[in-house]
Write a protein that holds these residues in place. Structure first.
Motif, PDB file in Angstrom:
ATOM      1  N   MET A 221       0.606  -0.842  -0.073  1.00 22.54           N
ATOM      2  CA  MET A 221      -0.033  -0.317  -0.008  1.00 22.54           C
ATOM      3  C   MET A 221       1.052   1.324   0.151  1.00 22.54           C
ATOM      4  O   MET A 221       2.062   1.681   0.789  1.00 22.54           O
ATOM      5  N   ARG A 222       0.588   2.418  -0.965  1.00 25.40           N
ATOM      6  CA  ARG A 222       1.000   3.478  -0.723  1.00 25.40           C
ATOM      7  C   ARG A 222       0.560   4.727  -0.522  1.00 25.40           C
ATOM      8  O   ARG A 222      -0.461   4.644  -1.454  1.00 25.40           O
ATOM      9  N   LEU A 223       1.238   5.717   0.501  1.00 25.55           N
ATOM     10  CA  LEU A 223       0.843   7.193   1.517  1.00 25.55           C
ATOM     11  C   LEU A 223       1.101   7.986   0.693  1.00 25.55           C
ATOM     12  O   LEU A 223       2.506   8.165   0.634  1.00 25.55           O
ATOM     13  N   LEU A 224       0.882   8.587   0.549  1.00 25.89           N
ATOM     14  CA  LEU A 224       1.381  10.491   0.629  1.00 25.89           C
ATOM     15  C   LEU A 224       0.648  10.967   1.171  1.00 25.89           C
ATOM     16  O   LEU A 224      -0.650  10.761   1.980  1.00 25.89           O
ATOM     17  N   ILE A 225       1.208  11.252   2.397  1.00 24.02           N
ATOM     18  CA  ILE A 225       1.747  12.453   3.599  1.00 24.02           C
ATOM     19  C   ILE A 225       1.663  14.319   2.736  1.00 24.02           C
ATOM     20  O   ILE A 225       2.855  14.520   2.621  1.00 24.02           O
ATOM     21  N   VAL A 226       0.630  14.593   3.371  1.00 25.75           N
ATOM     22  CA  VAL A 226       0.760  16.000   2.765  1.00 25.75           C
ATOM     23  C   VAL A 226       0.900  17.691   3.666  1.00 25.75           C
ATOM     24  O   VAL A 226      -0.461  17.338   4.419  1.00 25.75           O
ATOM     25  N   GLU A 227       2.406  17.516   4.657  1.00 23.70           N
ATOM     26  CA  GLU A 227       2.451  18.582   5.715  1.00 23.70           C
ATOM     27  C   GLU A 227       3.225  19.162   5.633  1.00 23.70           C
ATOM     28  O   GLU A 227       4.398  18.391   5.163  1.00 23.70           O
ATOM     29  N   ASP A 228       3.192  20.477   6.213  1.00 18.62           N
ATOM     30  CA  ASP A 228       3.492  21.149   5.770  1.00 18.62           C
ATOM     31  C   ASP A 228       5.474  21.254   6.887  1.00 18.62           C
ATOM     32  O   ASP A 228       6.388  22.215   7.324  1.00 18.62           O
ATOM     33  N   ASP A 229       4.566  21.152   7.589  1.00 23.70           N
ATOM     34  CA  ASP A 229       5.300  20.916   9.214  1.00 23.70           C
ATOM     35  C   ASP A 229       6.586  19.567   9.089  1.00 23.70           C
ATOM     36  O   ASP A 229       6.005  18.861   9.331  1.00 23.70           O
ATOM     37  N   ARG A 230       7.956  19.998   9.594  1.00 23.34           N
ATOM     38  CA  ARG A 230       8.919  18.837   8.463  1.00 23.34           C
ATOM     39  C   ARG A 230       8.511  17.996   9.581  1.00 23.34           C
ATOM     40  O   ARG A 230       8.711  17.049   9.832  1.00 23.34           O
ATOM     41  N   GLU A 231       9.030  18.212  11.198  1.00 20.50           N
ATOM     42  CA  GLU A 231       9.317  17.343  12.077  1.00 20.50           C
ATOM     43  C   GLU A 231       7.617  16.665  11.885  1.00 20.50           C
ATOM     44  O   GLU A 231       8.163  15.871  12.873  1.00 20.50           O
ATOM     45  N   LEU A 232       6.662  16.613  12.249  1.00 21.06           N
ATOM     46  CA  LEU A 232       5.268  15.926  11.347  1.00 21.06           C
ATOM     47  C   LEU A 232       5.387  14.906  10.326  1.00 21.06           C
ATOM     48  O   LEU A 232       5.130  14.188  10.659  1.00 21.06           O
ATOM     49  N   ARG A 233       5.821  15.686   9.700  1.00 17.40           N
ATOM     50  CA  ARG A 233       5.952  14.843   8.637  1.00 17.40           C
ATOM     51  C   ARG A 233       6.951  13.859   8.347  1.00 17.40           C
ATOM     52  O   ARG A 233       6.741  12.891   8.093  1.00 17.40           O
ATOM     53  N   GLU A 234       7.860  13.785   9.152  1.00 14.75           N
ATOM     54  CA  GLU A 234       8.866  13.096   9.182  1.00 14.75           C
ATOM     55  C   GLU A 234       9.288  12.051  10.347  1.00 14.75           C
ATOM     56  O   GLU A 234       8.820  11.566   9.554  1.00 14.75           O
ATOM     57  N   ALA A 235       7.772  12.056  11.306  1.00 16.39           N
ATOM     58  CA  ALA A 235       7.850  11.545  12.325  1.00 16.39           C
ATOM     59  C   ALA A 235       6.878  10.291  12.038  1.00 16.39           C
ATOM     60  O   ALA A 235       6.119   9.399  11.498  1.00 16.39           O
ATOM     61  N   LEU A 236       5.300  11.457  10.851  1.00 14.73           N
ATOM     62  CA  LEU A 236       4.779  10.181  10.123  1.00 14.73           C
ATOM     63  C   LEU A 236       4.790   8.880   8.973  1.00 14.73           C
ATOM     64  O   LEU A 236       4.431   8.259   9.332  1.00 14.73           O
ATOM     65  N   THR A 237       5.326   9.762   8.388  1.00 14.53           N
ATOM     66  CA  THR A 237       6.573   8.983   7.346  1.00 14.53           C
ATOM     67  C   THR A 237       7.160   8.302   7.780  1.00 14.53           C
ATOM     68  O   THR A 237       7.066   6.669   7.824  1.00 14.53           O
ATOM     69  N   GLY A 238       8.505   8.282   8.995  1.00 19.22           N
ATOM     70  CA  GLY A 238       8.984   7.172   9.849  1.00 19.22           C
ATOM     71  C   GLY A 238       7.880   5.969  10.440  1.00 19.22           C
ATOM     72  O   GLY A 238       8.415   4.530  10.248  1.00 19.22           O
ATOM     73  N   LEU A 239       7.041   6.556  11.373  1.00 19.68           N
ATOM     74  CA  LEU A 239       5.477   5.781  11.883  1.00 19.68           C
ATOM     75  C   LEU A 239       5.646   5.052  10.700  1.00 19.68           C
ATOM     76  O   LEU A 239       5.293   3.211  10.786  1.00 19.68           O
ATOM     77  N   LEU A 240       5.135   5.323  10.037  1.00 16.45           N
ATOM     78  CA  LEU A 240       3.762   4.292   8.641  1.00 16.45           C
ATOM     79  C   LEU A 240       5.374   3.750   7.824  1.00 16.45           C
ATOM     80  O   LEU A 240       4.032   2.418   7.496  1.00 16.45           O
ATOM     81  N   GLN A 241       6.467   4.101   7.254  1.00 19.56           N
ATOM     82  CA  GLN A 241       6.656   2.863   6.646  1.00 19.56           C
ATOM     83  C   GLN A 241       7.310   2.182   7.851  1.00 19.56           C
ATOM     84  O   GLN A 241       7.429   0.425   7.408  1.00 19.56           O
ATOM     85  N   GLN A 242       7.341   2.642   9.112  1.00 16.55           N
ATOM     86  CA  GLN A 242       7.626   0.863  10.203  1.00 16.55           C
ATOM     87  C   GLN A 242       6.309  -0.136   9.790  1.00 16.55           C
ATOM     88  O   GLN A 242       6.738  -1.368  10.279  1.00 16.55           O
ATOM     89  N   SER A 243       5.717   0.821   9.467  1.00 12.76           N
ATOM     90  CA  SER A 243       3.831  -0.351   9.551  1.00 12.76           C
ATOM     91  C   SER A 243       4.069  -0.828   8.618  1.00 12.76           C
ATOM     92  O   SER A 243       2.672  -1.706   8.397  1.00 12.76           O
ATOM     93  N   GLY A 244       5.330  -0.391   7.001  1.00 18.81           N
ATOM     94  CA  GLY A 244       4.603  -1.995   6.639  1.00 18.81           C
ATOM     95  C   GLY A 244       4.125  -1.158   4.937  1.00 18.81           C
ATOM     96  O   GLY A 244       4.124  -1.656   4.102  1.00 18.81           O
ATOM     97  N   TYR A 245       3.799   0.573   4.901  1.00 20.87           N
ATOM     98  CA  TYR A 245       3.760   1.047   3.987  1.00 20.87           C
ATOM     99  C   TYR A 245       4.596   1.683   3.474  1.00 20.87           C
ATOM    100  O   TYR A 245       5.758   1.978   3.856  1.00 20.87           O
ATOM    101  N   GLU A 246       4.461   1.882   1.868  1.00 16.44           N
ATOM    102  CA  GLU A 246       5.076   2.393   0.670  1.00 16.44           C
ATOM    103  C   GLU A 246       4.776   4.474   1.485  1.00 16.44           C
ATOM    104  O   GLU A 246       3.647   4.727   0.932  1.00 16.44           O
ATOM    105  N   VAL A 247       5.177   5.004   1.811  1.00 16.15           N
ATOM    106  CA  VAL A 247       5.315   6.952   2.277  1.00 16.15           C
ATOM    107  C   VAL A 247       5.693   6.990   1.193  1.00 16.15           C
ATOM    108  O   VAL A 247       7.359   7.432   1.295  1.00 16.15           O
ATOM    109  N   ASP A 248       5.672   8.043   0.861  1.00 16.70           N
ATOM    110  CA  ASP A 248       5.468   9.644   0.416  1.00 16.70           C
ATOM    111  C   ASP A 248       5.071  10.696   1.198  1.00 16.70           C
ATOM    112  O   ASP A 248       3.952  10.941   1.339  1.00 16.70           O
TER     113      ASP A 248
END
Length: 224
Positions: free
Chosen positions: A1-28
């Protein structure tokens, strides 16, 4: 499953990306609403997570535009705006769910799973386009009342076009769909697949139209 995160807060964007990648998703990820819109139109995603406060294009405008262009894409709005009118505006714009910051990460993951389950269930529904009947994920289709088993590449291409019938599907989106194990098909391979599918569908009044520089579109002059 590929997800796209659209978030201008860099810290939150990176945290969400890392979390969802750890859960097995492909994340951009994107920080700009306009960039996110262009990305979603040129690549296939299973879900978008969208903040409402974005540069380039507001989150609400992005959601409205996506709902017009990609009616089946699940959209989860994540925002600090917690007023009732903000939630109603987000949902009315076309969001499938609304999560207010701050939130716990397990709740975000649960909402993502729920939206993806719902999306898979929707995609399992039968698609009918004139003489064509198909079930997403199944290689066997019905054309003019006759069952036809399609090769994997033609099946994937037809499903991609049929789920967006009447709309342009970019060559990049088709490459993403046809790619296996990270192997991206060449332009020539895609063109050959389109040619074969075009010959198969033509006798039934279905046309795969080429829009040079943009992609392909499935059209039909028959109703049903």
């Amino acid at each position: 499953m590929r997800l796209l995160i659209v978030e201008d807060d860099r810290e939150l964007r990176e945290a969400l990306t890392g979390l969802l990648q750890q859960s097995g998703y492909e994340v951009d990820a994107c920080a700009d609403g306009r960039d996110a819109f262009n990305t979603l139109l040129t690549r296939d995603y299973d879900l978008a997570i969208v903040d409402l406060t974005l540069p380039g294009m507001s989150g609400l405008a992005l959601v409205r535009s996506l709902r017009r262009q990609l009616c089946g894409l699940p959209i989860l709005v994540v925002t600090a705006r917690d007023a009732l009118e903000d939630r109603v505006s987000g949902l009315d714009a076309g969001a499938d769910d609304y999560l207010v910051k701050p939130f716990e990460m397990p709740e975000l993951e649960a909402r993502v799973r729920a939206l993806l389950r719902r999306h898979r269930a929707d995609r399992d529904a039968e698609i009918r386009i004139g003489p064509l009947v198909l079930v997403p994920g199944q290689p066997r289709v019905t054309l003019g009342g006759t069952s036809v088993d399609l090769p994997a590449s033609e099946s994937a291409l037809l499903e991609t076009l049929a789920t967006r019938v009447g709309k342009v599907v970019s060559k990049q989106a088709i490459a993403d769909r046809l790619g296996k194990g990270g192997n991206v098909p060449s332009d020539t391979a895609i063109e050959i697949c389109v040619h074969r599918l075009r010959r198969r569908l033509g006798p039934f009044g279905l046309k795969v139209r080429t829009l040079r520089g943009f992609g392909y579109m499935l059209e039909t002059d028959v109703s049903g």
